[in-house]
Write an enzyme that holds these catalytic residues in place. Structure first.
Site, mmCIF file in Angstrom:
data_model
loop_
_atom_site.group_PDB
_atom_site.id
_atom_site.type_symbol
_atom_site.label_atom_id
_atom_site.label_comp_id
_atom_site.label_asym_id
_atom_site.label_seq_id
_atom_site.Cartn_x
_atom_site.Cartn_y
_atom_site.Cartn_z
ATOM 1 N N HIS A 258 0.847 -1.202 0.000
ATOM 2 C CA HIS A 258 0.000 0.000 0.000
ATOM 3 C C HIS A 258 0.878 1.246 0.000
ATOM 4 C CE1 HIS A 258 -3.418 2.587 0.762
ATOM 5 N NE2 HIS A 258 -2.912 2.999 1.923
ATOM 6 N N ASP A 269 7.933 26.003 11.969
ATOM 7 C CA ASP A 269 7.751 27.123 12.903
ATOM 8 C C ASP A 269 9.120 27.491 13.460
ATOM 9 O OD1 ASP A 269 6.765 29.044 14.582
ATOM 10 O OD2 ASP A 269 5.896 27.651 16.028
ATOM 11 N N CYS A 353 -4.145 3.578 -4.778
ATOM 12 C CA CYS A 353 -3.469 4.261 -3.675
ATOM 13 C C CYS A 353 -2.307 5.088 -4.221
ATOM 14 C CB CYS A 353 -2.985 3.266 -2.625
ATOM 15 S SG CYS A 353 -1.922 1.942 -3.245
#
Length: 464
Positions: A258, A269, A353
């Site tokens: 997957h 930040d 996916c």
């Protein structure tokens, strides 16, 4: 399908993906860019328009005749042709005809010199970008098959059925999930690379690493060496951290067959770093071992720290790679302060996916997403993408064997040709139908508005 997964209201209400959902996405994208949206009408040829619209400043000829920009054709003409002044004696009606002349002169030169076209466009660059990236890449897998997500039952339908309530929503007769898909439709990490990496040459804040592959994950030995292949990743990260011109580091992940992906912001930040994870099947915080750095984005776009959930003492195998990877990233990136995960499920059925991850990463680089709010808007924008749309964009972002006779012909074609595969045509059909619906709705709104203005005017006149 896990009944702890969160879903967006548009999916639980089974709003048709090809109808109301697509129309909403198209409409919202025109209102101060409320959502990110890849307009399929710009992807109707083999030209990689996302690259060309950044480097080819000739609006008249961009993506026409050939994907090579006219200004570079002129450079090649002057380099390769014996009498480069000949073109100055020709009076062209427009730039399209000028480009046509330049292109066929250069193509004939390559043929006469027996120069391989694919080798030529791989070796030549314009504004620092190889010509080969100015065309879309070839899709080696099959086109996938899927259905509109409104046709599938949801977990809430299942719960309704348990207490005797019939399914509620825009599609009242949901169907069962289909059988597993053939692996021939699976995308490869190379497909994702070919689609995303060229964009990083335009918006250069982004660094792309090809793949992190989990071969296995031992619950008792959660170390990278025992589970993960990431050749030269540490060297790339060291260079990335020293490079002031790069802010984001992105890569796809394969675990349990997957695809998921991760994007790391080294200036989240000030001196703090953050990792944004995306999983088309969603992450379930209750099944992941408590970690104070983990943050979860809910389907209502609230962000909650892990402490708000009753989590398991041991991470479920489905998400074990997260613990392994976060520990490893924290080490090689010199501390990652926040890890963001989407809790909502987008993929119900399809083998796409890989396409969900392509769209997520494509949005980031193409729209130059940087700020915290822009990333939040990105996750919201993904809520409009379901199995059908992810599958359809495969036909828009790639060239398939249904668009050209063979991969050899693809490699040696410089001309522009139209996309005709069924997935792209499916996408264009959605665009046309929903554009007409929006125009009809706008016409009705205008009629209501005009009627209101007329009544208001008549009311004022009667009071005089």
């Amino acid at each position: 399908m896990n009944n702890k997964i969160r879903r967006f209201p548009n999916k639980n209400l089974k709003m048709p993906e090809s109808g109301i959902n697509f129309m909403s996405m198209l409409f919202f994208s025109k209102i101060d860019n409320m959502v990110y949206f890849i307009n399929p009408i710009k992807y109707n040829t083999n030209a990689n328009i996302a690259i060309l619209e950044k480097i080819d400043d000739d609006d008249e000829t961009r993506g026409k005749v050939t994907f090579i920009p006219i200004k570079y054709l002129e450079i090649l003409y002057n380099e390769l042709v014996l009498d480069p002044n000949h073109i100055n004696n020709i009076n062209f009606e427009n730039n399209i005809k000028r480009k046509f002349f330049l292109f066929w002169t250069i193509k004939k030169y390559l043929q006469d010199k027996n120069i391989n076209i694919n080798t030529f466009i791989t070796s030549k660059k314009y504004k620092g970008i190889p010509l080969v990236y100015m065309r879309k890449s070839f899709l080696k897998s099959e086109l996938s098959k899927t259905r509109d997500f409104s046709t599938f039952a949801t977990i809430y339908d299942d719960l309704d059925a348990q207490i005797g309530i019939p399914p509620l929503g825009f599609n009242p007769k949901p169907k069962a999930y289909p059988r597993k898909h053939d692996k021939s439709t699976w995308l490869s990490s190379g497909d994702i690379y070919n689609c995303i990496y060229p964009l990083t040459m335009i918006n250069t804040d982004y660094d792309y690493f090809h793949l992190i592959l989990f071969e296995k994950t031992d619950k008792n030995i959660a170390t990278v060496a025992s589970s993960m292949r990431c050749y030269k990743l540490e060297d790339r990260v060291k260079f990335f951290l020293m490079n002031d011109k790069k802010r984001f580091f992105m890569f796809p992940i394969i675990y349990n067959d997957h695809f998921t992906c991760c994007v790391i912001d080294k200036h989240f930040d000030k001196d703090k770093k953050a990792a944004y994870f995306f999983n088309s099947s969603g992450y379930i915080p209750e099944l992941i071992k408590q970690n104070k750095k983990y943050m979860f984005i809910e389907s209502d776009m609230t962000i909650k720290s892990h402490k708000h959930y009753n989590s398991t003492p041991n991470t479920n195998y489905a998400y074990l790679y997260i613990d392994v990877l976060s520990e490893y990233l924290n080490d090689i990136f010199k501390n990652v302060n926040y890890y963001f995960f989407n809790t909502f499920e987008l993929q119900y059925d399809s083998p796409d996916c890989g396409m969900f991850n392509i769209i997520f990463l494509y949005y980031i680089v193409y729209f130059n997403i940087k700020s915290k709010f822009e990333f939040k808007k990105l996750y919201y924008s993904m809520s409009f993408i379901g199995d059908l749309l992810a599958s359809s964009y495969r036909g828009a972002l790639f060239i398939s064997r249904y668009d050209i006779n063979s991969i050899d012909e693809f490699k040696n074609t410089l001309e522009i040709f139209n996309i005709k595969n069924k997935k792209f045509m499916e996408l264009i059909d959605m665009y046309k139908k929903n554009s007409n619906r929006i125009m009809n709705v706008c016409s009705k709104i205008k009629n209501d508005y005009d009627s209101y203005i007329d009544n208001e005017k008549n009311s004022l006149e009667s009071n005089i």
